[in-house]
Design a protein around this motif. Structure first.
Motif, PDB file in Angstrom:
ATOM      1  N   LEU A 113       0.844  -1.182   0.000  1.00 45.27           N
ATOM      2  CA  LEU A 113       0.000   0.000   0.000  1.00 45.27           C
ATOM      3  C   LEU A 113       0.887   1.243   0.000  1.00 45.27           C
ATOM      4  CD1 LEU A 113      -3.048   0.680   0.165  1.00 45.27           C
ATOM      5  CD2 LEU A 113      -2.776   0.817   2.650  1.00 45.27           C
ATOM      6  N   PHE A 114       0.589   2.190  -0.906  1.00 46.15           N
ATOM      7  CA  PHE A 114       1.428   3.387  -1.045  1.00 46.15           C
ATOM      8  C   PHE A 114       0.562   4.646  -1.050  1.00 46.15           C
ATOM      9  CE2 PHE A 114       3.516  -0.115  -3.241  1.00 46.15           C
ATOM     10  CZ  PHE A 114       4.800  -0.076  -2.706  1.00 46.15           C
ATOM     11  N   ASN A 115       1.091   5.695  -0.481  1.00 43.74           N
ATOM     12  CA  ASN A 115       0.439   7.011  -0.543  1.00 43.74           C
ATOM     13  C   ASN A 115       1.299   7.907  -1.429  1.00 43.74           C
ATOM     14  OD1 ASN A 115      -1.474   8.973   0.037  1.00 43.74           O
ATOM     15  ND2 ASN A 115      -0.305   9.770   1.759  1.00 43.74           N
ATOM     16  N   GLU A 116       0.861   8.148  -2.643  1.00 40.76           N
ATOM     17  CA  GLU A 116       1.656   8.890  -3.610  1.00 40.76           C
ATOM     18  C   GLU A 116       1.262  10.371  -3.621  1.00 40.76           C
ATOM     19  OE1 GLU A 116       4.136   7.633  -4.920  1.00 40.76           O
ATOM     20  OE2 GLU A 116       3.805   5.474  -4.831  1.00 40.76           O
ATOM     21  N   LYS A 117       2.255  11.245  -3.553  1.00 38.80           N
ATOM     22  CA  LYS A 117       2.009  12.689  -3.513  1.00 38.80           C
ATOM     23  C   LYS A 117       2.176  13.344  -4.886  1.00 38.80           C
ATOM     24  CE  LYS A 117       3.664  12.972   1.273  1.00 38.80           C
ATOM     25  NZ  LYS A 117       2.348  13.147   1.914  1.00 38.80           N
ATOM     26  N   ASN A 118       2.765  12.619  -5.830  1.00 40.32           N
ATOM     27  CA  ASN A 118       3.072  13.223  -7.131  1.00 40.32           C
ATOM     28  C   ASN A 118       2.455  12.442  -8.287  1.00 40.32           C
ATOM     29  OD1 ASN A 118       4.781  15.366  -6.099  1.00 40.32           O
ATOM     30  ND2 ASN A 118       6.281  13.778  -5.650  1.00 40.32           N
ATOM     31  N   ALA A 119       1.177  12.122  -8.137  1.00 41.16           N
ATOM     32  CA  ALA A 119       0.451  11.434  -9.206  1.00 41.16           C
ATOM     33  C   ALA A 119      -0.402  12.454  -9.961  1.00 41.16           C
ATOM     34  CB  ALA A 119      -0.425  10.333  -8.627  1.00 41.16           C
ATOM     35  N   ALA A 120      -0.647  12.179 -11.250  1.00 45.01           N
ATOM     36  CA  ALA A 120      -1.435  13.119 -12.056  1.00 45.01           C
ATOM     37  C   ALA A 120      -2.031  12.393 -13.261  1.00 45.01           C
ATOM     38  CB  ALA A 120      -0.556  14.272 -12.528  1.00 45.01           C
ATOM     39  N   MET A 150       1.791   5.278 -16.439  1.00 44.75           N
ATOM     40  CA  MET A 150       3.234   5.228 -16.633  1.00 44.75           C
ATOM     41  C   MET A 150       3.900   5.673 -15.329  1.00 44.75           C
ATOM     42  SD  MET A 150       3.547   6.739 -20.529  1.00 44.75           S
ATOM     43  CE  MET A 150       5.250   6.225 -20.746  1.00 44.75           C
ATOM     44  N   LEU A 151       5.007   5.012 -14.983  1.00 44.14           N
ATOM     45  CA  LEU A 151       5.671   5.237 -13.700  1.00 44.14           C
ATOM     46  C   LEU A 151       7.120   5.633 -13.906  1.00 44.14           C
ATOM     47  CD1 LEU A 151       4.527   1.877 -12.019  1.00 44.14           C
ATOM     48  CD2 LEU A 151       3.274   4.040 -12.018  1.00 44.14           C
ATOM     49  N   THR A 152       7.676   6.343 -12.938  1.00 43.73           N
ATOM     50  CA  THR A 152       9.124   6.572 -12.960  1.00 43.73           C
ATOM     51  C   THR A 152       9.827   5.268 -12.572  1.00 43.73           C
ATOM     52  OG1 THR A 152       9.222   7.264 -10.643  1.00 43.73           O
ATOM     53  CG2 THR A 152       8.887   8.997 -12.296  1.00 43.73           C
ATOM     54  N   GLU A 153      11.092   5.194 -12.865  1.00 44.99           N
ATOM     55  CA  GLU A 153      11.867   3.984 -12.544  1.00 44.99           C
ATOM     56  C   GLU A 153      11.869   3.719 -11.041  1.00 44.99           C
ATOM     57  OE1 GLU A 153      15.189   3.924 -16.115  1.00 44.99           O
ATOM     58  OE2 GLU A 153      15.525   5.216 -14.364  1.00 44.99           O
ATOM     59  N   ASP A 154      11.980   4.777 -10.228  1.00 47.60           N
ATOM     60  CA  ASP A 154      12.010   4.589  -8.771  1.00 47.60           C
ATOM     61  C   ASP A 154      10.685   4.053  -8.254  1.00 47.60           C
ATOM     62  OD1 ASP A 154      14.588   5.474  -8.634  1.00 47.60           O
ATOM     63  OD2 ASP A 154      14.080   7.536  -8.070  1.00 47.60           O
ATOM     64  N   VAL A 155       9.576   4.581  -8.762  1.00 49.56           N
ATOM     65  CA  VAL A 155       8.261   4.107  -8.327  1.00 49.56           C
ATOM     66  C   VAL A 155       8.067   2.649  -8.754  1.00 49.56           C
ATOM     67  CG1 VAL A 155       5.773   4.366  -8.657  1.00 49.56           C
ATOM     68  CG2 VAL A 155       7.212   6.386  -8.294  1.00 49.56           C
ATOM     69  N   HIS A 195       7.172  17.694 -11.042  1.00 50.67           N
ATOM     70  CA  HIS A 195       7.870  16.414 -10.917  1.00 50.67           C
ATOM     71  C   HIS A 195       6.872  15.272 -10.692  1.00 50.67           C
ATOM     72  CE1 HIS A 195      11.014  19.363  -9.925  1.00 50.67           C
ATOM     73  NE2 HIS A 195      11.841  18.488 -10.451  1.00 50.67           N
ATOM     74  N   PRO A 196       6.035  14.976 -11.680  1.00 56.29           N
ATOM     75  CA  PRO A 196       5.120  13.837 -11.511  1.00 56.29           C
ATOM     76  C   PRO A 196       5.884  12.518 -11.530  1.00 56.29           C
ATOM     77  CG  PRO A 196       5.001  14.697 -13.751  1.00 56.29           C
ATOM     78  CD  PRO A 196       5.882  15.633 -12.985  1.00 56.29           C
ATOM     79  N   ASP A 197       5.517  11.636 -10.616  1.00 55.62           N
ATOM     80  CA  ASP A 197       6.118  10.292 -10.567  1.00 55.62           C
ATOM     81  C   ASP A 197       5.212   9.255 -11.207  1.00 55.62           C
ATOM     82  OD1 ASP A 197       8.376  11.140  -9.161  1.00 55.62           O
ATOM     83  OD2 ASP A 197       7.336  10.987  -7.243  1.00 55.62           O
ATOM     84  N   ILE A 198       3.910   9.557 -11.246  1.00 53.88           N
ATOM     85  CA  ILE A 198       2.927   8.618 -11.777  1.00 53.88           C
ATOM     86  C   ILE A 198       2.006   9.383 -12.728  1.00 53.88           C
ATOM     87  CG2 ILE A 198       0.961   7.128 -11.188  1.00 53.88           C
ATOM     88  CD1 ILE A 198       2.322   6.659  -8.478  1.00 53.88           C
ATOM     89  N   LEU A 199       1.910   8.922 -13.968  1.00 48.88           N
ATOM     90  CA  LEU A 199       1.065   9.569 -14.973  1.00 48.88           C
ATOM     91  C   LEU A 199      -0.032   8.601 -15.396  1.00 48.88           C
ATOM     92  CD1 LEU A 199       3.829  11.218 -17.193  1.00 48.88           C
ATOM     93  CD2 LEU A 199       2.303  12.381 -15.580  1.00 48.88           C
ATOM     94  N   MET A 200      -1.275   8.992 -15.119  1.00 49.43           N
ATOM     95  CA  MET A 200      -2.428   8.175 -15.497  1.00 49.43           C
ATOM     96  C   MET A 200      -3.074   8.778 -16.750  1.00 49.43           C
ATOM     97  SD  MET A 200      -3.990   7.541 -11.669  1.00 49.43           S
ATOM     98  CE  MET A 200      -3.741   9.239 -11.146  1.00 49.43           C
ATOM     99  N   SER A 201      -3.596   7.933 -17.595  1.00 50.06           N
ATOM    100  CA  SER A 201      -4.178   8.387 -18.856  1.00 50.06           C
ATOM    101  C   SER A 201      -5.315   9.380 -18.603  1.00 50.06           C
ATOM    102  CB  SER A 201      -4.709   7.194 -19.645  1.00 50.06           C
ATOM    103  OG  SER A 201      -5.505   7.642 -20.727  1.00 50.06           O
ATOM    104  N   PHE A 202      -5.254  10.524 -19.288  1.00 44.39           N
ATOM    105  CA  PHE A 202      -6.280  11.557 -19.157  1.00 44.39           C
ATOM    106  C   PHE A 202      -7.625  11.048 -19.655  1.00 44.39           C
ATOM    107  CE2 PHE A 202      -8.458  15.564 -19.889  1.00 44.39           C
ATOM    108  CZ  PHE A 202      -7.981  16.378 -18.879  1.00 44.39           C
ATOM    109  N   ASN A 203      -7.579  10.139 -20.597  1.00 46.63           N
ATOM    110  CA  ASN A 203      -8.831   9.589 -21.143  1.00 46.63           C
ATOM    111  C   ASN A 203      -9.641   8.837 -20.089  1.00 46.63           C
ATOM    112  OD1 ASN A 203      -8.543  10.564 -23.793  1.00 46.63           O
ATOM    113  ND2 ASN A 203      -7.140   8.895 -24.301  1.00 46.63           N
ATOM    114  N   THR A 204      -8.979   8.451 -19.001  1.00 44.79           N
ATOM    115  CA  THR A 204      -9.684   7.794 -17.894  1.00 44.79           C
ATOM    116  C   THR A 204     -10.744   8.725 -17.312  1.00 44.79           C
ATOM    117  OG1 THR A 204      -7.592   6.678 -17.370  1.00 44.79           O
ATOM    118  CG2 THR A 204      -9.341   6.558 -15.721  1.00 44.79           C
ATOM    119  N   LEU A 205     -10.476  10.031 -17.344  1.00 42.66           N
ATOM    120  CA  LEU A 205     -11.395  11.005 -16.757  1.00 42.66           C
ATOM    121  C   LEU A 205     -12.731  11.062 -17.499  1.00 42.66           C
ATOM    122  CD1 LEU A 205      -8.896  13.940 -16.059  1.00 42.66           C
ATOM    123  CD2 LEU A 205      -9.872  12.354 -14.391  1.00 42.66           C
ATOM    124  N   LYS A 206     -12.778  10.539 -18.722  1.00 43.01           N
ATOM    125  CA  LYS A 206     -14.040  10.542 -19.470  1.00 43.01           C
ATOM    126  C   LYS A 206     -15.062   9.584 -18.853  1.00 43.01           C
ATOM    127  CE  LYS A 206     -11.791  11.808 -23.811  1.00 43.01           C
ATOM    128  NZ  LYS A 206     -11.449  11.397 -25.203  1.00 43.01           N
TER     129      LYS A 206
END
Length: 811
Positions: A113-120, A150-155, A195-206
């Motif tokens: 379980l993770f609490n991510e502060k830099n997701a978008a 899409m994730l950064t290598e560290d995430v 500095h986003p670490d996690i990028l979720m598809s904008f199309n999901t918002l539809k």
């Protein structure tokens, strides 16, 4: 010829090692400071320039007006429809992309379980704007499909370890939504405004379960979307800016506006260059904390000041030993040396010393950069100085500084008459002495300005830390409110309050230390009808426990209460709102009719003014409301704990949290830490001012040491005569010191108006600040006098204790 110049220069350095050491040491310290500050400036000015199309990318921002040309809010983000509409209205726009940060986001993979502060959420062409290497997957396709991420290598490493992350599923909101990993990208460089670490598809918002396609197309009220536009190369951007008012009038129709008001009179769009965001953007709700171009200018000036002091040092110390080299100059002239050759000789020596100092400064800079980064929180790199456009000017520094600092001593000493100097007669003339005095005045004026600046910044920080904010910020723990608590919150709160280490619990849409950004149309009863107000009235949604949790005081009336069912339609306002609405004393506001966001109610309480925002901001009109059913949202939970038993309270909150929210990470911050972060840049500024002030004073003392050495050398026989005639050591020290102390007094007089003006301007950045007390300038002058006297006394006492027989022997 040059070889001979260098040989002579080396011999003179060896012949006078102490003076040479002081020269090199002073220049080394000055150049080290300059290189460190240069590295900082390069880093600050490099933000976002790593992006391939950086010069052609603009961010869309939005201004709101509370009255004609009265700006109430300037957001760095805009509503979701603006991006596509702008691209439709202006065909010259090549591409558009949007980013929606999600704040703290609970994500899960298997039992992790993770609490991510830099997701978008990000549009599919995100990587056409931001040039970040994608190591796995296709940057053009990775964000096309809904529910792809899409994730950064560290995430990816944290979630999947050594497993291949591609096509693996991670869960959002306790498994309500599942995202498939479609790519891995390198972390954004430090010099990026985001500095986003996690990028979720904008199309999901539809998906209506997430946001809804219709909302994306029609909702002009949710201004949370960062929108970027890509224009052609060297595009004349003012062409688009001039058409934005007409664009707003055509495409945007705001509800609740009078018919005679056009859209562009109530709101405005602006375009901001991507590379200007870090240093020149201080808008409301920035995606991350930005730098400040003023700070770059301040530290640039400090670098130049310190380098100037170091150059003055060299002049003073070189002329101070002129008597030692007078016979050398005389002999050179007798054997046929021309004046220009002697000048070239001294300039060669100056350049050589500066080269040695630069080499040492480069080594010191490389060693100090890690310590500076730890101290300041910056991400400076020595490689910044190795770029060709930086390296060439740096390599030119020895010639520039060598000539600037060496030209006066060279001209001065090359003017000696051989007949007189070979007889031991060396006169400098009043003009030369006056010039050196001017140099010392300049040095100490700069030092005094820095002392004043350090004192004022320190005072302001003390004021900030000790000022009564109008509520209690100590021992308040804050957490994000989770929607899954809705319906169970009362039980959650009751369980928390069973522990005696927990005093109060409250919810709100925002918490103190943040910005007040939310407002809606407000009306008050005037002349028998509800009339729109011209006051910029912000609001926060609270519950019944918010006011007691923060220990806020009521100026009149009462807090919200469960005993009054009508309170869901009533309001609490602050004293400033009462004043701005012209209602007189706080008691007069009670019972007044007010409509906010279309909900009509009455004022039941007036809370005493408090500092919700930082002291940079004035206290503004504020309204508290309970959440109506159709606007039922909270953003934060605030918990007041016993200051004597903090750890027990935290443990109890953690246990209760996991009992109610087993799949949500427990994450909290203390409110006083949030307030400290508001003034982090000022704290760093104070520390750096202190360091640079000490360095400047130290180098200035070396300069004063040089001038006192020069003057005392010229007055050796006078001192001998005074001693023979019965003068005591204190009398001689006083006589030798008073002229120098007069220079420091002159420096103080010159520095006071400059320092006063500079610090007055700096303090204007705070709505609440200290005054410029007269004693600050007096103390700065006294400190400079004490330091100067201590420096001079070393030479003066030494001369006063010398045997007069030696100095008078030639007589």
């Amino acid at each position: 010829m040059i070889k001979n110049y260098l040989k002579s220069a080396f011999r003179n350095i060896k012949r006078h090692p102490f003076i040479s050491f002081i020269n090199i040491f002073g220049l080394t310290v000055g150049l080290t400071c300059c290189l460190l500050i240069l590295s900082y400036i390069i880093n600050e000015r490099s933000y976002d320039k790593f992006n391939k199309n950086a010069d052609d990318i603009y961010r869309v921002t939005r201004i709101f007006y509370s009255g004609p040309n009265v700006e109430s809010l300037h957001l760095s983000s805009v509503a979701p429809p603006f991006g596509p509409l702008l691209q439709t209205a202006f065909p010259d726009i090549k591409k558009m992309t949007r980013v929606l940060p999600t704040g703290n986001t609970a994500l899960k993979y298997k039992d992790k379980l993770f609490n991510e502060k830099n997701a978008a959420f990000a549009d599919e062409n995100f990587f056409d704007f931001f040039t970040v290497p994608v190591t796995k997957g296709d940057p053009r396709k990775g964000l096309i499909d809904p529910y792809s991420v899409m994730l950064t290598e560290d995430v990816a490493k944290r979630y999947f370890g050594d497993e291949d992350p591609m096509n693996k599923a991670i869960q959002l909101d306790n498994g309500k939504h599942e995202f498939k990993v479609s790519g891995i990208f390198k972390a954004f460089p430090a010099n990026s405004h985001t500095h986003p670490d996690i990028l979720m598809s904008f199309n999901t918002l539809k998906d209506t379960a997430v946001y809804g396609e219709k909302q994306l197309e029609t909702n002009f009220g949710n201004n949370s979307f960062f929108t970027y536009l890509l224009f052609p190369k060297n595009y004349y951007i003012d062409r688009v800016k001039a058409q934005l008012p007409d664009f707003l009038d055509k495409y945007v129709h705001l509800q609740g506006m009078p018919g005679n008001i056009k859209t562009h009179q109530a709101t405005k769009l602006t375009l901001q260059k991507l590379t200007d965001i870090h240093l020149r953007s201080h808008l409301d709700d920035e995606i991350e904390e930005n730098g400040d171009i003023k700070r770059v200018y301040i530290f640039s000036a400090i670098a130049l000041f310190i380098l100037l002091i170091a150059c003055i040092n060299y002049m003073n110390l070189s002329t101070a030993r002129s008597a030692l080299r007078a016979k050398e100059i005389g002999v050179r002239k007798v054997v046929g040396a021309e004046r220009k050759e002697i000048i070239n000789q001294f300039l060669s020596e100056s350049v050589l010393i500066t080269w040695v100092a630069l080499i040492l400064a480069v080594v010191c800079t490389a060693l100090l950069i890690p310590f500076v980064n730890n101290f300041s929180g910056q991400h400076l790199s020595f490689n910044n100085l190795l770029q060709w456009n930086v390296l060439l000017p740096v390599l030119a520094l020895p010639f520039i500084i060598g000539i600037v600092s060496g030209i006066y001593p060279a001209i001065f000493m090359s003017s000696f008459k051989p007949v007189r100097v070979l007889k031991g007669i060396v006169k400098t003339g009043s003009g030369g002495v006056s010039f050196r005095k001017v140099l010392v005045v300049v040095q100490f004026a700069i030092s005094i300005i820095l002392i004043v600046a350090t004192t004022v910044v320190f005072q302001q920080l003390q004021y900030i830390q000790n000022k009564d904010l109008g509520f209690s910020k100590d021992h308040i723990l804050t957490m994000d409110y989770v929607g899954d608590l809705t319906g169970r919150y009362d039980a959650f709160k009751a369980d928390l309050l069973k522990n005696t280490a927990i005093k109060d619990v409250g919810r709100s849409s925002r918490i103190p230390s943040g910005r007040l950004l939310d407002d809606q149309n407000a009306q008050v009863l005037q002349g028998g009808t509800m009339q729109s107000i011209k006051v910029d009235l912000k609001f926060i949604t609270t519950d019944y426990g918010f006011v007691p949790t923060y220990g806020m005081q009521m100026a009149a009336g009462r807090n919200f209460s469960l005993a009054f069912a009508t309170d869901t339609n009533n309001y609490i306002i602050n004293e400033t709102a009462v004043k701005m609405l012209g209602w007189g004393p706080p008691q007069n506001a009670l019972g007044k009719d007010i409509s906010y966001g279309g909900i009509k109610g009455k004022v039941i309480g007036v809370v005493k003014d408090f500092h919700f925002e930082s002291l940079h901001q004035p206290i503004i009109s504020l309204l508290f409301q309970l959440p109506p059913a159709r606007r039922s949202y909270f953003g934060k939970i605030s918990i007041k704990v016993d200051g004597h038993n903090v750890q027990a309270a935290v443990d109890a909150i953690r246990t209760t949290w996991h009992n109610y929210l087993p799949n949500t990470p427990f994450d909290f911050t203390f409110l006083d830490e949030k307030f400290d972060q508001l003034y982090r840049s000022e704290q760093q500024q104070s520390s750096l001012f202190t360091i640079f002030s000490c360095i400047a004073i130290f180098i200035a003392c070396l300069g004063l040491f040089g001038l006192s050495a020069f003057t005392i050398t010229q007055r050796v026989k006078e001192i001998g005569v005074r001693k023979v005639l019965g003068a005591s050591v204190p009398q001689i020290v006083t006589e030798l010191s008073k002229d120098f102390l007069k220079l420091v007094l002159v420096a103080t007089v010159l520095a006071i108006p400059i320092a006063g003006w500079a610090m007055w301007n700096w303090l204007q950045g705070f709505a609440f600040h200290v005054g410029l007390a007269w004693w600050i300038f007096v103390v700065a002058g006294i400190i400079a006098l004490i330091i100067a006297f201590a420096t001079i006394s070393f030479q003066s006492v030494k001369a006063a204790l010398a045997n007069p027989v030696k100095s008078l022997r030639s007589e």
